[in-house]
Motif scaffolding. Structure first.
Motif, short mmCIF file in Angstrom:
data_model
loop_
_atom_site.label_atom_id
_atom_site.label_comp_id
_atom_site.label_asym_id
_atom_site.label_seq_id
_atom_site.Cartn_x
_atom_site.Cartn_y
_atom_site.Cartn_z
N GLY A 214 1.13 -1.40 -0.08
CA GLY A 214 0.39 -0.06 -0.11
C GLY A 214 1.22 1.05 -0.35
O GLY A 214 0.32 2.06 -0.69
N LEU A 215 1.81 1.15 1.17
CA LEU A 215 2.79 2.34 0.68
C LEU A 215 3.52 2.65 -0.44
O LEU A 215 3.58 4.53 -0.68
N THR A 217 2.46 1.62 -3.26
CA THR A 217 1.69 2.14 -4.44
C THR A 217 0.93 3.71 -4.09
O THR A 217 1.05 4.52 -5.55
N VAL A 218 1.38 4.68 -3.41
CA VAL A 218 0.70 5.52 -3.06
C VAL A 218 1.85 6.77 -2.73
O VAL A 218 1.80 8.17 -3.28
N PHE A 219 3.23 6.20 -2.04
CA PHE A 219 4.68 7.14 -2.38
C PHE A 219 5.82 6.88 -2.88
O PHE A 219 6.23 7.36 -3.29
N TYR A 220 5.36 5.52 -3.30
CA TYR A 220 7.02 5.28 -4.37
C TYR A 220 6.35 4.37 -5.48
O TYR A 220 7.46 3.93 -6.51
N LYS A 221 5.48 5.24 -6.31
CA LYS A 221 4.79 4.33 -7.22
C LYS A 221 5.45 2.66 -7.98
O LYS A 221 5.48 2.89 -8.61
N GLY A 222 5.36 2.09 -6.74
CA GLY A 222 4.69 0.68 -7.10
C GLY A 222 5.94 0.31 -6.50
O GLY A 222 5.90 -1.12 -6.66
N ASP A 223 6.77 0.84 -5.43
CA ASP A 223 7.60 0.19 -5.44
C ASP A 223 8.44 -0.46 -4.28
O ASP A 223 8.07 0.59 -4.07
N VAL A 224 7.84 -1.59 -4.61
CA VAL A 224 7.92 -2.06 -3.20
C VAL A 224 9.30 -2.24 -2.14
O VAL A 224 9.18 -1.88 -0.90
#
Length: 447
Positions: A214-215, A217-224
């Motif tokens: 979730g983070l 997706t919201v803050f890192y453009k999908g970079d887990v």
């Protein structure tokens, strides 16, 4: 005018409601039981493969030699992205090297001894960790079950104001469930701190990946990986150009010289034999709950700093402490034994809670022998399925489909109980479980 709902429809809805509650209780019971058994994860590995070479320590040069030999054996295969070296520790004094395609044991001189064979231990861990469901789904379900245990523990305390005052009160057994309720309440009190700690950390582990996605997706453009970086550190950019294997012996020697009090547990080579490769050494710190500090090294063995799990911000240290607190990987055998005792208590609390609920339904006139038989099949069928899969592993070898076998048994046993609920299957399942456990013990001793 609204038509009244037919009585048969209401009864079916009540049966469905009870069945859903039984399924949730069964999953809680399964997670608690496998969690108790998996406390001995290292010991199970040694039982599964008793002839694997063991050593108290291994020289840095021998680790380098073993890693190079493993990679050399993979020539012609797709390049592995990570190489892991499990260093010998007191609970599991073995050196094991794992890549994307294989896992092998190494001798103390760095030669390859043979493949690692611990399929049942890995199956057991996966059953507890994610119900053997790949991806995020299984971990999410287990995380939700952890939240349920927290809610049940707290609501149980609030619903019974005398629960602490009566902590050592046990009434005689009877046919009305009073004695069973007393055991349920007493064990709930005695294991409450453990239950909350295990459930909270389990929920954090299970739902942590969901939060990271979730983070990302919201803050890192999908970079887990970027979402995890503030806690576990980030990685340098990859460079796939070929290169000799990174220096592993140098970093291990540096750790021994600069931090003699810590004990390396894992060596990780990222993108081995490429120009972008780098080395991480995870080392346990004495008297700390963290699983270890991560020391980072360049391909040439140059130290590049630590991640901060031992001395970074509080969130990092908390995240690094979650795993050991949940699995009991600290304090040696006394802590493991305590986790087994309290884990069994928590398992009994879950089992008796559902039995008390079914008993109350019967006393209200809702006699449902099928539900009773189903719960008997869960209580005694799940450990029976675990024991049978262990026997299959010992006789059929490391390649047996243990997860498929376990879940097939876990489904067929309750199905048989539902088809023929009377007489209750409890005595037959208890006898079968006892026989299976004796067979497991004798087989292990004979091996």
């Amino acid at each position: 005018m609204t038509q009244p709902i037919a009585k048969t429809t209401v009864q079916r809805a009540l049966h469905a409601h009870a069945a859903i509650g039984l399924i949730a209780s069964a999953l809680l019971y399964l997670v608690c039981l496998t969690g108790t058994v998996v406390v001995l994860y290292q010991e199970w590995q040694r039982i599964e493969q008793p002839d694997a070479p063991e050593m108290l320590t291994i020289a840095p040069d021998a680790v380098q030699k073993a890693a190079a030999a493993v990679l050399a054996s993979e020539k012609g295969k797709p390049g592995t992205t990570h190489l892991y070296v499990h260093m010998p520790v007191p609970g599991l004094p073995r050196t094991t090297i794992t890549t994307d395609s294989q896992a092998v044991h190494a001798n103390a001189d760095g030669t390859i001894a043979g493949p690692e064979e611990n399929a049942w231990s890995e199956f057991l861990l996966a059953a507890h960790y994610a119900l053997n469901i790949p991806g995020l789904v299984g971990m999410t379900i287990v995380g939700i079950l952890g939240v349920m245990i927290v809610a049940l523990s707290l609501s149980g305390v609030i619903a019974h104001p005398r629960i602490f005052r009566d902590a050592f009160r046990l009434r005689a057994r009877d046919n009305q469930g009073v004695g069973l309720a007393d055991w349920h309440n007493r064990l709930s009190v005695w294991s409450l701190p453990f239950a909350l700690a295990i459930a909270l950390t389990g929920a954090m582990i299970g739902l942590g990946s969901v939060g990271a996605y979730g983070l990302a997706t919201v803050f890192y453009k999908g970079d887990v990986e970027a979402a995890y970086a503030p806690i576990f550190g980030d990685e340098p950019p990859p460079d796939a150009a070929p290169a000799p294997l990174a220096d592993i012996a140098g970093p291990l020697a540096w750790i021994a010289a600069e931090h003699p009090a810590v004990r390396p547990t894992y060596v990780i080579v990222h993108d081995p034999q490429t120009r972008g490769q780098h080395v991480q050494i995870i080392a346990e710190h004495p008297q700390r709950l963290i699983y270890g500090e991560t020391y980072n090294f360049a391909a040439d063995g140059r130290f590049e700093g630590s991640t901060g799990l031992s001395d970074g911000h509080l969130g990092q240290q908390l995240a690094a402490s979650t795993y050991n607190l949940h699995f009991g990987n600290y304090g040696g055998l006394p802590v493991k034994l305590a986790y087994i005792v309290f884990g069994l208590a928590l398992t009994v609390v879950v089992a008796t809670g559902t039995s008390i609920w079914l008993g109350k339904r019967e006393r209200r006139g809702l006699r449902e022998p099928r539900l009773r038989s189903l719960w008997d099949a869960v209580l005694w069928g799940v450990p029976l399925a675990l024991a049978l899969t262990f026997l299959v592993r010992l006789f059929a070898g490391n390649g047996a489909p243990l997860a498929a076998l376990f879940w097939t048994l876990a489904a067929l046993i309750p199905l048989a109980a539902a088809i023929r609920p009377l007489p209750r299957p409890k005595p037959y399942l208890k006898a079968a479980l006892g026989a299976a456990l004796i067979a497991c013990l004798l087989t292990v001793l004979l091996r």
